[in-house]
Design an enzyme around this catalytic site. Structure first.
Site, PDB file in Angstrom:
ATOM      1  N   ALA A 226       0.838  -1.202   0.000  1.00 46.32           N
ATOM      2  CA  ALA A 226       0.000   0.000   0.000  1.00 46.32           C
ATOM      3  C   ALA A 226       0.875   1.256   0.000  1.00 46.32           C
ATOM      4  CB  ALA A 226      -0.931  -0.021   1.217  1.00 46.32           C
TER       5      ALA A 226
ATOM      6  N   SER B 252       0.460   3.936  -3.009  1.00 46.49           N
ATOM      7  CA  SER B 252      -0.180   5.069  -3.695  1.00 46.49           C
ATOM      8  C   SER B 252      -1.315   5.683  -2.879  1.00 46.49           C
ATOM      9  CB  SER B 252      -0.765   4.610  -5.035  1.00 46.49           C
ATOM     10  OG  SER B 252       0.262   4.154  -5.864  1.00 46.49           O
TER      11      SER B 252
ATOM     12  N   ARG C   5      -5.630 -19.402 -41.412  1.00 44.28           N
ATOM     13  CA  ARG C   5      -6.733 -18.622 -41.966  1.00 44.28           C
ATOM     14  C   ARG C   5      -6.609 -18.518 -43.500  1.00 44.28           C
ATOM     15  NH1 ARG C   5     -11.749 -16.432 -42.317  1.00 44.28           N
ATOM     16  NH2 ARG C   5     -11.763 -14.161 -42.574  1.00 44.28           N
TER      17      ARG C   5
ATOM     18  N   ILE D 253      -4.553  -9.285 -36.485  1.00 39.72           N
ATOM     19  CA  ILE D 253      -4.439 -10.524 -37.278  1.00 39.72           C
ATOM     20  C   ILE D 253      -5.681 -11.406 -37.073  1.00 39.72           C
ATOM     21  CG2 ILE D 253      -3.138 -12.723 -37.320  1.00 39.72           C
ATOM     22  CD1 ILE D 253      -0.565 -10.971 -37.198  1.00 39.72           C
TER      23      ILE D 253
ATOM     24  N   GLU E  57       3.110   0.228 -10.725  1.00 36.99           N
ATOM     25  CA  GLU E  57       4.517   0.094 -10.290  1.00 36.99           C
ATOM     26  C   GLU E  57       5.444   1.039 -11.047  1.00 36.99           C
ATOM     27  OE1 GLU E  57       5.946  -3.888  -9.326  1.00 36.99           O
ATOM     28  OE2 GLU E  57       3.855  -4.494  -9.178  1.00 36.99           O
TER      29      GLU E  57
HETATM   30  N1  COS Z   1      16.878   2.259  -4.162  1.00 35.80           N
HETATM   31  C1  COS Z   1      17.358   2.857  -3.040  1.00 35.80           C
HETATM   32  N2  COS Z   1      17.274   4.194  -2.801  1.00 35.80           N
HETATM   33  C2  COS Z   1      16.672   4.948  -3.744  1.00 35.80           C
HETATM   34  C3  COS Z   1      16.146   4.399  -4.932  1.00 35.80           C
HETATM   35  C4  COS Z   1      16.277   3.001  -5.133  1.00 35.80           C
HETATM   36  N3  COS Z   1      15.814   2.403  -6.230  1.00 35.80           N
HETATM   37  N4  COS Z   1      15.620   5.394  -5.681  1.00 35.80           N
HETATM   38  C5  COS Z   1      15.796   6.533  -4.988  1.00 35.80           C
HETATM   39  N5  COS Z   1      16.435   6.264  -3.822  1.00 35.80           N
HETATM   40  C6  COS Z   1      16.834   7.220  -2.811  1.00 35.80           C
HETATM   41  C7  COS Z   1      17.668   8.345  -3.424  1.00 35.80           C
HETATM   42  O1  COS Z   1      19.033   7.977  -3.485  1.00 35.80           O
HETATM   43  C8  COS Z   1      17.425   9.482  -2.468  1.00 35.80           C
HETATM   44  O2  COS Z   1      18.232   9.283  -1.328  1.00 35.80           O
HETATM   45  P1  COS Z   1      18.782  10.526  -0.439  1.00 35.80           P
HETATM   46  O3  COS Z   1      17.549  11.203   0.123  1.00 35.80           O
HETATM   47  O4  COS Z   1      19.617   9.873   0.611  1.00 35.80           O
HETATM   48  O5  COS Z   1      19.541  11.398  -1.390  1.00 35.80           O
HETATM   49  C9  COS Z   1      15.976   9.285  -2.058  1.00 35.80           C
HETATM   50  O6  COS Z   1      15.701   7.888  -2.254  1.00 35.80           O
HETATM   51  C10 COS Z   1      15.012  10.132  -2.844  1.00 35.80           C
HETATM   52  O7  COS Z   1      15.185   9.828  -4.233  1.00 35.80           O
HETATM   53  P2  COS Z   1      14.714  10.797  -5.395  1.00 35.80           P
HETATM   54  O8  COS Z   1      15.264  12.193  -5.116  1.00 35.80           O
HETATM   55  O9  COS Z   1      15.064  10.163  -6.694  1.00 35.80           O
HETATM   56  O10 COS Z   1      13.124  10.824  -5.175  1.00 35.80           O
HETATM   57  P3  COS Z   1      11.952  11.546  -5.962  1.00 35.80           P
HETATM   58  O11 COS Z   1      10.978  12.046  -4.968  1.00 35.80           O
HETATM   59  O12 COS Z   1      12.495  12.495  -6.953  1.00 35.80           O
HETATM   60  O13 COS Z   1      11.174  10.319  -6.689  1.00 35.80           O
HETATM   61  C11 COS Z   1      10.654   8.648  -8.363  1.00 35.80           C
HETATM   62  C12 COS Z   1      11.716   9.496  -7.598  1.00 35.80           C
HETATM   63  C13 COS Z   1       9.744   9.467  -9.241  1.00 35.80           C
HETATM   64  C14 COS Z   1      11.498   7.717  -9.218  1.00 35.80           C
HETATM   65  C15 COS Z   1       9.821   7.799  -7.349  1.00 35.80           C
HETATM   66  O14 COS Z   1       8.950   8.621  -6.632  1.00 35.80           O
HETATM   67  C16 COS Z   1       9.010   6.694  -8.045  1.00 35.80           C
HETATM   68  O15 COS Z   1       9.541   5.607  -8.303  1.00 35.80           O
HETATM   69  N6  COS Z   1       7.725   6.952  -8.336  1.00 35.80           N
HETATM   70  C17 COS Z   1       6.835   5.937  -8.888  1.00 35.80           C
HETATM   71  C18 COS Z   1       6.192   5.213  -7.767  1.00 35.80           C
HETATM   72  C19 COS Z   1       5.479   3.994  -8.165  1.00 35.80           C
HETATM   73  O16 COS Z   1       6.034   3.087  -8.734  1.00 35.80           O
HETATM   74  N7  COS Z   1       4.196   3.971  -7.798  1.00 35.80           N
HETATM   75  C20 COS Z   1       3.382   2.827  -8.016  1.00 35.80           C
HETATM   76  C21 COS Z   1       3.169   2.163  -6.702  1.00 35.80           C
HETATM   77  S1  COS Z   1       3.036   0.448  -6.753  1.00 35.80           S
HETATM   78  S2  COS Z   1       1.481   0.096  -7.843  1.00 35.80           S
END
Ligand code: COS
Length: 392
Positions: free
Chosen positions: A131, A133, A273, A342, A368
């Site tokens: 959970a 979003s 077909r 197709i 995701e």
């Molecule tokens: N693994 C470990 N740490 C991570 C990471 C990863 N894959 N990605 C980012 N971090 C860390 C960063 O290094 C940063 O660390 P510091 O605060 O120590 O510098 C911190 O987390 C924040 O990262 P970032 O600045 O990139 O965050 P943003 O708020 O800019 O968000 C995105 C980045 C957009 C990529 C993220 O919010 C995302 O993945 N959004 C989509 C969410 C999603 O998939 N939703 C669906 C839910 S499941 S249905």
């Protein structure tokens, strides 16, 4: 009969080929592709059967807690999703959500948390959900507002979560909430919340294009023990991203399974077909489509199993997982659309295999991390690598 030549690629070991063959046999004997009238009941049943057959052992890490291996084998998860996805979108969903919903416990749970939850998830005796979003925080995770306030030995949750897969049938939820240590991504924490906890209610069940259990959750003065926290305070954002790094690659694998099925269906139709005194497959215009579909499938497979293999080597795969998810889901959409074309009129008849795939694939380009989020991640990683290169 799907192309299996990719199993000889160097990404796989013999155990992966064996797993794929065993699962293929099981899925052929045990999984119907139909969309049942009662999706909740069908999902519960699938989880039980996947658990009883041992497949859910791959969804969790820790041999002491029911896992097949101590560390999640990403290639195995991907082969499972690809194969299940080729047979049934719902079977893939049931498997995948057990993994996504418990992934944070595998990665960051205490031994007690792992014992209590992972063993049941692996056996198919508890249904898991992730959970993250919220109504106003989907792509922008750091903007979430669902709050967890410390109160003595407890945390008290208030707020909403939405688009929660398995919402309504899950036994527990891994919930991300704002604990406020710092603004934005540095002030979130992760918790395990049992479905029966007072103050947690299913505010709404959501019907979607390819039905599966989905809900909006509401937390009102929902009190949980501080011991339900996963990892440490303020680690929530990283825990969520690390979980997604595993399961995003597996979304690519599911899309790949859908695309392979679409290609199989298209080949079956094109080669049988009759049309203008020959077969549909004899036309170069059909062959162009088939060539693009087959190449798209291999591109998706290469990126998917590269990301899975790299993660299994202990490498950071944020960039590779994003590339795999973006490419496999977008490509699968095109492959499936071509398969519908197709099949012609039959391709849009309700419950035809390609009509089902057409509906199944759409959400994968959104959940995701939507394609646009994957593009953001890939661009950031590419720019960072370039800037670091310039400095050295
Ligand atoms: N693994 C470990 N740490 C991570 C990471 C990863 N894959 N990605 C980012 N971090 C860390 C960063 O290094 C940063 O660390 P510091 O605060 O120590 O510098 C911190 O987390 C924040 O990262 P970032 O600045 O990139 O965050 P943003 O708020 O800019 O968000 C995105 C980045 C957009 C990529 C993220 O919010 C995302 O993945 N959004 C989509 C969410 C999603 O998939 N939703 C669906 C839910 S499941 S249905």
């Amino acid at each position: 009969m799907s192309d299996k030549s990719y199993l000889d690629w160097p990404f796989f070991d013999e155990r992966h080929r064996q797993l794929q063959a065993d699962l293929e046999r099981w899925a052929t004997d045990n999984i119907g592709a139909d969309h049942p009238a009662d999706t909740d009941a069908a999902c519960r049943d699938l989880v039980k059967r996947l658990g009883a057959a041992g497949w859910l052992r791959y969804a969790v890490g820790g041999t002491g807690y029911g896992g097949q291996y101590d560390v999640i084998d990403t290639r195995a998860i991907c082969l499972l999703r690809e194969t299940l996805g080729r047979h049934s979108g719902l079977a893939d969903f049931a498997f995948a959500m057990q993994g996504l919903g418990s992934g944070a416990i595998t990665l960051h749970g205490t031994p007690q948390q792992q014992q209590r939850y992972l063993t049941k998830v692996a056996a198919g005796e508890a249904i898991a959900a992730f959970a993250l979003s919220e109504p106003n925080s989907g792509s922008d995770v750091a903007a979430m507002s669902c709050a967890a306030r410390r109160d003595g030995d407890d945390y008290v949750l208030d707020g909403e979560k939405t688009w929660i897969s398995n919402g309504g049938i899950a036994d527990f939820y891994v919930v991300f909430a704002r604990t406020g240590e710092a603004p934005g991504s540095r002030g979130l924490s992760a918790f395990i919340v049992d479905a029966a906890t007072p103050g947690l209610e299913i505010a709404e069940r959501i019907n979607v294009i390819a039905p599966h259990p989905l809900a909006r959750l509401r937390f009102t003065d929902c009190r949980i023990r501080a011991g339900n926290m996963l990892g440490k305070p303020a680690q929530g954002f990283k825990i969520a991203m690390q979980t997604l790094d595993i399961f995003r690659t597996s979304v690519a694998a599911a899309a790949l399974g859908f695309a392979r099925r679409a290609l199989d269906e298209a080949l079956r139709r094109a080669t049988t077909r009759p049309m203008f005194n020959q077969k549909l497959a004899d036309f170069q215009i059909t062959q162009t489509k088939l060539a693009q579909m087959a190449t798209g499938v291999d591109i998706a497979a290469l990126l998917t199993y590269r990301a899975a293999w790299l993660r299994d080597q202990g490498k950071n795969v944020t960039r590779e997982a994003a590339m795999a998810k973006m490419t496999a889901t977008e490509t699968a959409q095109q492959v499936i659309d071509a398969a519908v074309q197709i099949w012609g009129g039959l391709g849009v008849v309700s419950e035809h295999p390609v009509e089902r795939l057409y509906r199944e694939i759409r959400a994968l380009r959104i959940y995701e991390g939507a394609t646009e989020v994957q593009q953001l991640i890939i661009a950031r990683q590419t720019l960072t690598a370039y800037e670091q290169d310039l400095k050295t």
